[in-house]
Design an enzyme around this catalytic site. Structure first.
Site, mmCIF file in Angstrom:
data_model
loop_
_atom_site.group_PDB
_atom_site.id
_atom_site.type_symbol
_atom_site.label_atom_id
_atom_site.label_comp_id
_atom_site.label_asym_id
_atom_site.label_seq_id
_atom_site.Cartn_x
_atom_site.Cartn_y
_atom_site.Cartn_z
ATOM 1 N N HIS A 376 0.820 -1.205 0.000
ATOM 2 C CA HIS A 376 0.000 0.000 0.000
ATOM 3 C C HIS A 376 0.854 1.256 0.000
ATOM 4 O O HIS A 376 0.544 2.235 -0.667
ATOM 5 C CB HIS A 376 -0.924 -0.009 1.219
ATOM 6 C CG HIS A 376 -1.867 -1.166 1.203
ATOM 7 N ND1 HIS A 376 -2.679 -1.492 2.251
ATOM 8 C CD2 HIS A 376 -2.125 -2.076 0.249
ATOM 9 C CE1 HIS A 376 -3.389 -2.545 1.943
ATOM 10 N NE2 HIS A 376 -3.063 -2.927 0.739
ATOM 11 N N ARG A 483 -5.461 -2.060 -14.951
ATOM 12 C CA ARG A 483 -5.510 -3.257 -14.093
ATOM 13 C C ARG A 483 -6.520 -2.992 -12.972
ATOM 14 O O ARG A 483 -6.216 -2.286 -12.013
ATOM 15 C CB ARG A 483 -4.140 -3.549 -13.494
ATOM 16 C CG ARG A 483 -3.085 -3.947 -14.512
ATOM 17 C CD ARG A 483 -1.746 -4.160 -13.814
ATOM 18 N NE ARG A 483 -0.806 -4.937 -14.595
ATOM 19 C CZ ARG A 483 0.262 -4.420 -15.207
ATOM 20 N NH1 ARG A 483 0.509 -3.137 -15.135
ATOM 21 N NH2 ARG A 483 1.074 -5.209 -15.882
ATOM 22 N N ARG A 519 -9.215 -4.098 -17.910
ATOM 23 C CA ARG A 519 -8.988 -5.525 -17.821
ATOM 24 C C ARG A 519 -9.751 -6.019 -16.600
ATOM 25 O O ARG A 519 -9.579 -5.465 -15.501
ATOM 26 C CB ARG A 519 -7.492 -5.785 -17.666
ATOM 27 C CG ARG A 519 -7.127 -7.225 -17.901
ATOM 28 C CD ARG A 519 -6.502 -7.997 -16.814
ATOM 29 N NE ARG A 519 -5.660 -7.460 -15.825
ATOM 30 C CZ ARG A 519 -4.333 -7.646 -15.768
ATOM 31 N NH1 ARG A 519 -3.706 -8.289 -16.716
ATOM 32 N NH2 ARG A 519 -3.650 -7.195 -14.743
ATOM 33 N N GLU A 618 -1.817 -14.549 -23.068
ATOM 34 C CA GLU A 618 -0.829 -14.667 -21.981
ATOM 35 C C GLU A 618 -0.405 -16.109 -21.743
ATOM 36 O O GLU A 618 0.400 -16.376 -20.851
ATOM 37 C CB GLU A 618 -1.415 -14.147 -20.665
ATOM 38 C CG GLU A 618 -1.955 -12.748 -20.737
ATOM 39 C CD GLU A 618 -2.299 -12.217 -19.360
ATOM 40 O OE1 GLU A 618 -1.428 -11.607 -18.742
ATOM 41 O OE2 GLU A 618 -3.438 -12.444 -18.900
ATOM 42 N N ASN A 641 4.313 -10.416 -19.874
ATOM 43 C CA ASN A 641 4.856 -10.822 -18.569
ATOM 44 C C ASN A 641 4.480 -12.272 -18.286
ATOM 45 O O ASN A 641 5.317 -13.089 -17.912
ATOM 46 C CB ASN A 641 4.314 -9.939 -17.443
ATOM 47 C CG ASN A 641 4.552 -8.471 -17.690
ATOM 48 O OD1 ASN A 641 5.525 -8.104 -18.329
ATOM 49 N ND2 ASN A 641 3.659 -7.633 -17.205
ATOM 50 N N ASP A 642 3.203 -12.554 -18.458
ATOM 51 C CA ASP A 642 2.766 -13.932 -18.224
ATOM 52 C C ASP A 642 3.183 -14.848 -19.366
ATOM 53 O O ASP A 642 3.606 -15.982 -19.137
ATOM 54 C CB ASP A 642 1.242 -13.982 -18.041
ATOM 55 C CG ASP A 642 0.857 -13.712 -16.604
ATOM 56 O OD1 ASP A 642 1.452 -14.356 -15.716
ATOM 57 O OD2 ASP A 642 0.001 -12.844 -16.356
ATOM 58 N N ARG A 652 7.744 -15.552 -12.919
ATOM 59 C CA ARG A 652 8.101 -14.135 -13.024
ATOM 60 C C ARG A 652 8.371 -13.506 -11.668
ATOM 61 O O ARG A 652 8.960 -12.440 -11.580
ATOM 62 C CB ARG A 652 6.997 -13.344 -13.758
ATOM 63 C CG ARG A 652 5.693 -13.303 -13.022
ATOM 64 C CD ARG A 652 4.562 -12.787 -13.898
ATOM 65 N NE ARG A 652 4.304 -11.370 -13.709
ATOM 66 C CZ ARG A 652 3.213 -10.755 -14.141
ATOM 67 N NH1 ARG A 652 2.289 -11.416 -14.810
ATOM 68 N NH2 ARG A 652 3.035 -9.485 -13.928
ATOM 69 N N CYS A 689 1.094 -5.445 -24.202
ATOM 70 C CA CYS A 689 1.037 -4.658 -22.961
ATOM 71 C C CYS A 689 1.932 -5.210 -21.854
ATOM 72 O O CYS A 689 1.818 -4.802 -20.710
ATOM 73 C CB CYS A 689 -0.404 -4.516 -22.472
ATOM 74 S SG CYS A 689 -1.170 -6.069 -21.993
HETATM 75 C C1 PEP Z 1 1.126 -9.416 -18.553
HETATM 76 O O1 PEP Z 1 1.027 -10.535 -18.055
HETATM 77 O O2 PEP Z 1 1.990 -9.120 -19.396
HETATM 78 C C2 PEP Z 1 0.213 -8.335 -18.139
HETATM 79 C C3 PEP Z 1 0.226 -7.171 -18.752
HETATM 80 O O3 PEP Z 1 -0.603 -8.562 -17.078
HETATM 81 P P1 PEP Z 1 -0.084 -8.545 -15.551
HETATM 82 O O4 PEP Z 1 1.326 -8.042 -15.579
HETATM 83 O O5 PEP Z 1 -0.998 -7.652 -14.812
HETATM 84 O O6 PEP Z 1 -0.196 -9.978 -15.180
HETATM 85 MG MG MG Z 2 -0.741 -11.040 -16.984
#
Ligand code: PEP
Ligand code: MG
Length: 763
Positions: A376, A483, A519, A618, A641-642, A652, A689
């Protein structure tokens, strides 16, 4: 060799024994005579008390050698003669590791270094403890015995207590000569560079201020229990009033930060907390001791739980406990410690409310030991744009109040008492950052088009209302990824439809007509909320999360869809679903959305003018079927990222593997190319993204692979636009195409060299 149990070093006196020893040490230091004589008295006092054959004190010299300064048991001629290098021998090792070392077979230890002048041949047992002050090793205290014996944990702890005192004495000027004390002082005030994790970017200069006021002194036991209970009650009433006050004075803050504060307020009113405090007072403790005792219990319980949400609760509780302690000690207005316009706050942990109390103007930077990116306090710091570094467990020890300090939120570094050269480097860095920011600002309306005329659409990622002003500052075309889960993770229970709706409406208003892709909440996995207790899985990243959870718990996603539909009434609504695995899951998601649309229609509620639906790519399964998924939605967005974590099968969030595989790996790039081609074949707009695009070399590669739409962190939009305008997409594609089937682990170096050669803007 037999281990002979001799008497324990402090003769089994227990705590009282330590008190006696400390008194003897005090007497030794207070003796008349030269510094050397007093030091020898001290050594003798320790040796006789701990029943050691040898007790020696080694002190660190300005060149970092460890010099034998005093001994009881070794040859006296060796004093000031025997020197060990940093890391040399057992003594050097203790200093280097800044940890005690215990062995019953000293000569057999691989680090043992034989010094004939000391005459230590027959000594088998060794216990070395570093003398540490302000996080720095000032010397080593060594206990040795002729017999092979193992020192117990208690004994080690007792010698450690003595070592702590010795370190204090060496720095205090009470023992060593003036010159030597000055040298110790210099050692303690050397510049220090600490490496942690950058959580909020930017460079900050300032002076260290500690969050914790020294704990007010107080009695442990109360004489009059009833009066004490009354003091507690009064303290709690004033605490609640001060929290309410803080909430109303921060009424301008909306969205998640407000939820954070509300959660904090719930704690101030928590019945269970109050009951436990009262019980402690009725057991005979003073109100202050009761607060400390209950805090101790909470810490032990929550730390054991190890869950990030619970830890967050711990910080809130710690924050409240400190506040209550100060109120009990009559310090009503000591809430903000040392706030001045140069303050860099140094603390182990921090609650969000404390941070808000300082506000943007009273703090230059933040150095914290234990905060995570999603804590937070981090959320609030990011919103207030205060550079922040965490993961620095010894910052509190190493800095002193008032020390010069530089926080580098980009590199995750902190410099304490920086040399003039380092400070100048950072001033330069700060100047160039400011200049660059001014350039990006002036370029925010320039078209994002490559040298060969290809348009690349640039949007930004967000998660808070407080992020939204950046949209206009950066000239982003919209929010490509909002998000929504942050709101779900902070409260005590699922956010109400009304509060979700209010947040989404505020975001859309702030976007002022620019598109925002919401999202749906990607919770589950490592993002767990308070009300999700007991849903823990052994492999959460691949577990029940994202769209999977939404499908199984329509009671969670349907209110969210309802809130989105009504917030975007008469406007365009972009909804995106996370962690799609199969195309059929989108049919289910659509079905839920249709039911909500139908519900709104029946009730005569206004609906969005247009609804555009997207799927996040993802998972490798979704990437492989991107064309089929594309036919079910209006747009796709690669969540790199995923996707990378599943492609490389590398968590990750794991410190050990998260940076092991480069997204510039030709295999991963060719996999992305396949996805881009499939989306193109299905004529579906596709965005990227994932955070990887914040790295400009990877961003250029993605442009080369045919990605034409990006959503990146706000701070990247400016540099990204410059990059786009400096490259030719055809040249990038031509360089990459023949290299995608190379076996190399990464194309980074070669590609970066190519970019530089072509004059690409990589900064
Ligand atoms: C991703 O997975 O690349 C993504 C943008 O979502 P998050 O990072 O919120 O999992
Ligand atoms: Mg993701």
């Amino acid at each position: 060799m037999s281990i002979e149990r001799t008497r324990p070093p402090h003769g089994g006196h227990g705590e009282r024994g330590i008190t006696v020893l400390l008194r003897r040490m005090h007497d030794a230091v207070a003796q008349e005579g030269s510094a050397q004589e007093r030091l020898d008295h001290l050594t003798r006092a320790i040796a006789s008390h701990v029943v050691a054959d040898v007790c020696s004190i080694y002190l660190r010299r300005p060149d970092d050698d460890l010099e034998l300064y005093s001994t009881e048991g070794l040859n006296r001629e060796a004093v000031h003669l025997t020197r060990l290098k940093w890391g040399e021998g057992l003594v050097g090792l203790v200093a280097q590791n800044s940890r005690p070392l215990v062995t019953a077979d000293a000569p057999l230890h691989p680090a043992f270094s034989y010094r004939p002048e000391t005459g230590e041949d027959p000594l088998q047992s060794f216990l070395g403890v570093p003398l540490i002050r302000s996080g720095k090793v000032l010397g080593v205290l060594v206990i040795q015995n002729k017999a092979a014996r193992s020192y117990t944990d208690e004994e080690v702890e007792a010698v450690q207590a003595v070592a702590t005192l010795l370190a204090e004495i060496s720095a205090s000027g009470e023992l060593l000569s003036q010159e030597e004390t000055a040298e110790v002082g210099e050692m303690l005030h050397r510049p220090e560079k600490l490496k942690g994790f950058g959580i909020v970017s930017g460079v900050a200069f300032g002076k260290a201020v500690f969050l914790e006021a020294p704990a007010p002194k107080h009695k442990v036991f109360a004489r009059n229990v009833a009066a004490e209970a009354e003091r507690l009650e009064d303290g709690l009433t004033r605490l609640r009033a001060s929290v309410d006050d803080m909430l109303s004075s921060n009424a301008g803050l909306s969205g998640v930060s407000r939820d954070v504060l509300e959660a904090y307020r719930l704690f101030a009113y928590d019945r269970g907390w109050k009951d436990r405090l009262r019980a402690a007072v009725f057991s005979g403790l003073t109100a202050e001791s009761a607060v400390e005792q209950v805090r101790g219990e909470n810490r032990a319980r929550l730390m054991q739980a190890g869950d990030s949400y619970l830890r967050e609760r711990l910080y809130d509780l710690d924050d409240l406990s400190n506040r209550l302690l100060r109120l009990l000690s009559g310090d009503d207005d000591g809430k903000r410690r040392g706030a001045h316009d140069e303050a860099v706050l140094v603390a182990r942990t921090m609650g969000p409310a404390q941070l808000l109390e300082y506000g943007r103007d009273a703090l230059k930077g933040l150095v914290l030991a234990e905060m995570s990116e999603t804590s937070h306090a981090a959320i609030v710091a990011r919103a207030l744009k205060i550079p922040m570094v965490t993961g620095l467990h010894d910052a509190v020890e190493r800095a002193e109040e008032g020390d010069q300090i530089i926080v580098d939120g980009d590199a995750g570094e902190v410099h304490i008492r920086p040399s003039p050269e380092i400070a100048e480097d950072y001033r330069r860095k700060q100047r160039s950052q400011n200049e660059r920011r001014a350039i990006y600002l002036s370029e925010r309306s320039l078209p994002s088009v490559t040298r060969d005329g290809v348009g690349v659409s640039l949007m930004m990622n967000a998660g808070l209302v407080l992020d939204m002003p950046s949209l206009h500052e950066t000239g982003g075309e919209g929010v490509g990824l909002f998000r929504t889960e942050l709101q779900f993770l902070i409260g005590e229970r699922l956010p109400s439809v009304a509060s979700q709706q209010a947040l989404y409406r505020e975001v859309l208003d702030a976007a002022d007509g620019k598109p925002v892709v919401f999202r749906t909440a990607d919770i589950g996995g490592d993002k767990t909320a308070a009300y999700m207790d007991g849903w823990r899985e052994s492999n959460p990243a691949m577990g029940w999360r994202g769209l999977r959870m939404a499908m199984d718990r329509p009671g969670m996603i349907r209110p969210q869809l309802r809130a989105l539909l009504s917030a975007a009434a008469e406007r365009t609504l972009h909804i995106m679903f996370p962690l799609v695995t199969l195309a059929s899951e989108l049919d289910e998601a659509r079905n839920l959305l249709d039911r909500e649309i139908e519900r709104a229609r029946k009730r005569g509620r206004p609906l969005p003018q247009t609804i555009s639906i997207g799927a996040m790519i993802e998972t490798p399964s979704a990437a492989w079927r991107a064309d089929i998924i594309a036919r079910k939605v209006d747009f796709l967005s690669i969540g790199g990222n995923d996707l990378a974590q599943f492609y490389f099968a590398a968590d990750r969030d794991s410190e050990r593997v998260q940076r092991r595989y480069d997204p510039m790996n030709p295999g991963f790039l060719s996999f992305l190319k396949m996805t881009v081609d499939k989306a193109e074949a299905a004529r579906a707009p596709l965005a990227y993204c994932g955070e990887q695009a914040a790295d400009l070399v990877t961003a250029a590669a993605l442009i080369g692979l045919g990605v034409r739409r990006f959503s990146v962190p706000a701070s990247t939009v400016g540099p990204f636009r410059r990059l786009v305008r400096s490259v030719s997409s055809a040249e990038l594609a031509a360089w990459l195409a023949p290299r995608l089937d190379q076996p190399a682990p990464s194309l980074r170096e070669g590609f970066a060299a190519h970019l530089r050669e072509k004059g690409a803007a990589l900064e």
